[in-house]
Design an enzyme around this catalytic site. Sequence first.
Site, PDB file in Angstrom:
ATOM      1  CE  LYS A   1      -3.751   2.131   2.719  1.00 20.38           C
ATOM      2  NZ  LYS A   1      -4.519   2.059   3.969  1.00 20.38           N
TER       3      LYS A   1
ATOM      4  CB  SER B   1      -7.848   3.909   3.033  1.00 23.32           C
ATOM      5  OG  SER B   1      -7.001   3.353   4.038  1.00 23.32           O
TER       6      SER B   1
ATOM      7  CB  SER C   1      -8.030   1.055   6.008  1.00 21.48           C
ATOM      8  OG  SER C   1      -8.771   2.239   5.869  1.00 21.48           O
TER       9      SER C   1
HETATM   10  N1  GLN Z   1     -12.659   4.699   6.986  1.00 19.50           N
HETATM   11  C1  GLN Z   1     -11.935   5.106   8.155  1.00 19.50           C
HETATM   12  C2  GLN Z   1     -11.461   6.534   7.995  1.00 19.50           C
HETATM   13  O1  GLN Z   1     -11.786   7.103   7.026  1.00 19.50           O
HETATM   14  C3  GLN Z   1     -10.782   4.176   8.408  1.00 19.50           C
HETATM   15  C4  GLN Z   1      -9.631   4.410   7.517  1.00 19.50           C
HETATM   16  C5  GLN Z   1      -8.462   3.565   7.849  1.00 19.50           C
HETATM   17  O2  GLN Z   1      -8.573   2.538   8.521  1.00 19.50           O
HETATM   18  N2  GLN Z   1      -7.311   4.009   7.394  1.00 19.50           N
HETATM   19  O3  GLN Z   1     -10.804   7.068   8.810  1.00 19.50           O
END
Ligand code: GLN
Length: 492
Positions: A85, A160, A184
């Site tokens: 990632k 994400s 994420s």
């Molecule tokens: N969807 C959550 C956020 O927007 C989690 C994102 C993540 O785990 N990086 O913060």
Amino acid sequence: MPDLTDLTLVDALQALRRGDISSRQLTRAFLERIDSLEPSLHAFITLTPEKALAQADEADHRLRLWRGDPDQPLPPLLGLPIAVKDVLCVADVRCTCGSRILENFIPPFNATAVERLLRAGVVILGKTNTDEFAMGSSTENSAYQVTHNPWDLERVPGGSSGGSAAAVAAHMAPVALGTDTGGSVRQPASYCGVTGIKPTYGRVSRYGLVAYGSSLDSVGVLGRTAADVAVVFTLMAGHDPLDSTTMDIPVAEIALNGTENLTNLRVGVPEEYFIQGIQPEVESAVREAIHTLESLGAKVEPVSLPHTEYALPVYYLIAPAEASANLARYDGIRYGPRVPAKAMWDIFRQTRGAKFGAEVKRRIMLGTYALSAGYYDAYYGQAQKVRTLIKGDFEAAFKGVDVIAAPVAPTTAFRIGEHSDDPLAMYLEDVFTLPANLAGVPGLAFPVGFDSRGLPVGMQLMGPHFREEVLFRAAHAYQRVTTWHERKPEGL
Ligand code: GLN
């Protein structure tokens, strides 16, 4: 020859050792599949084919030497291609975090997780797409491209770590690294029908992970099976002097030998996770999977996590507060591009104004407000207190059960653009994943069915701190008697 991109990690490593295939052949097979699918999926921000083939040749050389002298130790992942990632630093490869503000940032060092895997012999195919600074649940917030879900190109892959999840689901890489601050790894794994671990906070070093919410961030792995994910997780985990929040607790070897029996496993089912508004097909697939665990010998009982409903407001105060502090460093001076201006404050303002996307700005404003004098106690301080209650819920529950089983997200993958104008609707996709991050406990997501549109449904198992191996054993036992994880998106 069978399609090499269909090999699981475990099978690919065996084939490499036996000399049935070379790392160059395997790496080329994945690079070719990436070439053919990338125009429809957009899973990668940066590809590194030359580096990958050079690493593969080096691995083949070492494999040949080893075959001549098999008593020599062999790096455990020698010759295995992976994707990373684009929030984790890989030395000399651009790291954008899905943001224009880092579009030309080339780190001179490896993240510890990456470094450990390179030492174990992996080949890095490239950097996968992500919501900007990992803020999002759909990968639509990337400044570069929207990743498409391999099961339905009109839908999001989740986020994400949506690039990593789509890459694994589409067999563009056997495994990929992701990060999980509020879901994420687990949520995109669920939307794409793959397996993903969010480790205990402090289990895997955050050194070289570009910080989002430092008290929540964890580095995880996505793969097609629990067995594959466990191998990579074990090699990344453990104490790191470069991250003082990692714990010096030995990483147990996770021997999944196929004879797992769940007779001693107590599975808790929290009713707070089967709320109104959950897609009925998600609920039924998860309940069915819990029955399967029961049929493997597990004892299932209800548990209560009474503060679950506060996880969403607590997270969306703490994560933006930490983000607003972490992102202060992107000022047009120290990293990345600069919008030139006469005064220093104008450089800051104009660079940040031009190069951060809308969601990142929203979080910085929210976080700055929550931390500001006069509001700190009412928002940030209060959120920290409620966070302790959420953590207490898990501690109490784990007195009676070994793992907690729950849906990963209330719905299957939604359509691209469906939540774009409604940040709150997007945040709601995270209700079931945020509590584990707030409590710091591990969570493992894996596919347990498909809805009537043919979209994957995921379940997560959460466990006590540092007990990842219990989650892996249960998921492995489940995957031995089910085939959801073997399905491959058609027509790609
Ligand atoms: N969807 C959550 C956020 O927007 C989690 C994102 C993540 O785990 N990086 O913060």
